[in-house]
Write a protein that holds these residues in place. Structure first.
Motif, mmCIF file in Angstrom:
data_model
loop_
_atom_site.group_PDB
_atom_site.id
_atom_site.type_symbol
_atom_site.label_atom_id
_atom_site.label_comp_id
_atom_site.label_asym_id
_atom_site.label_seq_id
_atom_site.Cartn_x
_atom_site.Cartn_y
_atom_site.Cartn_z
ATOM 1 N N ASN A 189 -26.584 60.232 7.108
ATOM 2 C CA ASN A 189 -26.710 60.918 5.830
ATOM 3 C C ASN A 189 -25.329 61.428 5.439
ATOM 4 O O ASN A 189 -24.746 62.248 6.147
ATOM 5 N N GLN A 193 -26.767 60.501 0.572
ATOM 6 C CA GLN A 193 -27.337 59.161 0.625
ATOM 7 C C GLN A 193 -27.325 58.664 2.059
ATOM 8 O O GLN A 193 -26.423 58.981 2.828
ATOM 9 N N ARG A 194 -28.358 57.904 2.406
ATOM 10 C CA ARG A 194 -28.483 57.350 3.757
ATOM 11 C C ARG A 194 -27.840 55.970 3.741
ATOM 12 O O ARG A 194 -28.330 55.056 3.072
ATOM 13 N N VAL A 195 -26.739 55.815 4.463
ATOM 14 C CA VAL A 195 -25.984 54.563 4.442
ATOM 15 C C VAL A 195 -25.726 54.079 5.861
ATOM 16 O O VAL A 195 -25.756 54.854 6.813
ATOM 17 N N CYS A 208 -22.620 62.599 2.064
ATOM 18 C CA CYS A 208 -22.482 62.945 0.655
ATOM 19 C C CYS A 208 -21.560 61.931 -0.020
ATOM 20 O O CYS A 208 -20.724 61.293 0.623
ATOM 21 N N THR A 209 -21.719 61.788 -1.320
ATOM 22 C CA THR A 209 -20.936 60.788 -2.050
ATOM 23 C C THR A 209 -19.455 61.153 -2.075
ATOM 24 O O THR A 209 -18.607 60.277 -2.198
ATOM 25 N N ASN A 230 -25.346 65.398 -3.376
ATOM 26 C CA ASN A 230 -25.782 64.018 -3.528
ATOM 27 C C ASN A 230 -25.657 63.323 -2.172
ATOM 28 O O ASN A 230 -24.625 62.754 -1.837
#
Length: 63
Positions: free
Chosen positions: A48, A34-36, A50-51, A32
């Motif tokens: 990028n 996500q771009r944060v 991972c959670t 998982n």
């Protein structure tokens, strides 16, 4: 987007779906990612991640 975490390097894994009759077909598990916006060396950058890394506090989210 690449399916790799820039913090821990977690990426795609492969394996098999196994049916009741023990037939095997290839499949993949994707992390998982996500771009944060995160603080990297005092600067705000998009990364990028991972959670799992976000949840464990390995990165500092930017506002």
């Amino acid at each position: 987007m690449a399916n790799v975490c820039e913090i821990c390097g977690k990426g795609e894994r492969s394996g098999f779906n196994v049916s009741h009759s023990n037939l095997k077909t290839k499949r993949t598990w994707k992390p998982n990612i996500q771009r944060v916006k995160a603080l990297v060396k005092g600067e705000t950058k998009r990364v990028n991640v991972c959670t799992r890394c976000m949840r464990s506090g390995k990165i500092q989210r930017a506002v």
